[in-house]
Design a protein around this motif. Structure first.
Motif: not given
Length: 156
Positions: A15-16, A31-33, A48-55
């Motif tokens: 997150t940081l 991914r590790a998490y 959700q991370y992937l979505a925030r980066h248009d993936r």
């Protein structure tokens, strides 16, 4: 306990790093998490991370890979969120709708059925099938006459 702390550290560090725009390192830690957490739904944080980066499609693929491991309402809610965030097409809806229908048919828990009906209405709304989603909200209100979200969405 130490391994749980380590896994939680993956999430906090990711997150940081994402906030510091260190996206490659953040992705590795998300991914590790997702891969090391004892909670199967943790992988959705990576989606959700992937979505925030248009993936968005990669995020949807991750959801599809984990259908059987994560409770249906949780993974379906995440998948619909990815659809909405990515403004994806009808082909991307295809794997979700049958899973949602199967989960609804298989559920014997009333609150879960209500939640699944709400998700089905949300999916119908996304597909612009307005008559269908209104009918679903009415079904929710038969189960729970005070369901605030169904009442609100029907008011529109």
């Amino acid at each position: 306990m130490a391994s749980e702390l380590r896994v939680e550290l993956f999430l906090q560090s990711a997150t940081l790093l994402e906030k510091l725009n260190q996206v490659d390192l953040a992705e590795d830690l998300y991914r590790a998490y997702g891969n090391t957490s004892s909670r199967p739904e943790a992988v959705l944080t990576y989606a959700q991370y992937l979505a925030r980066h248009d993936r968005h499609k990669e995020g949807l693929n991750l959801c599809e890979q984990h259908w059987e491991k994560i409770p249906a309402p949780v993974v379906i809610r995440a998948a619909i969120g990815l659809l909405r965030h990515g403004n994806l097409g009808e082909a991307d809806v295809l794997p979700i709708a049958p899973r949602l229908n199967d989960a609804l048919a298989a559920s014997d828990n009333e609150s879960e059925k209500t939640e699944l009906l709400m998700l089905q209405a949300d999916l119908q709304d996304y597909q612009r099938r307005y008559d269908n989603f209104q009918s679903l909200y009415r079904q929710v209100l038969k189960r729970d006459p005070d369901h605030i979200i169904a009442l609100n969405n029907l008011a529109w």
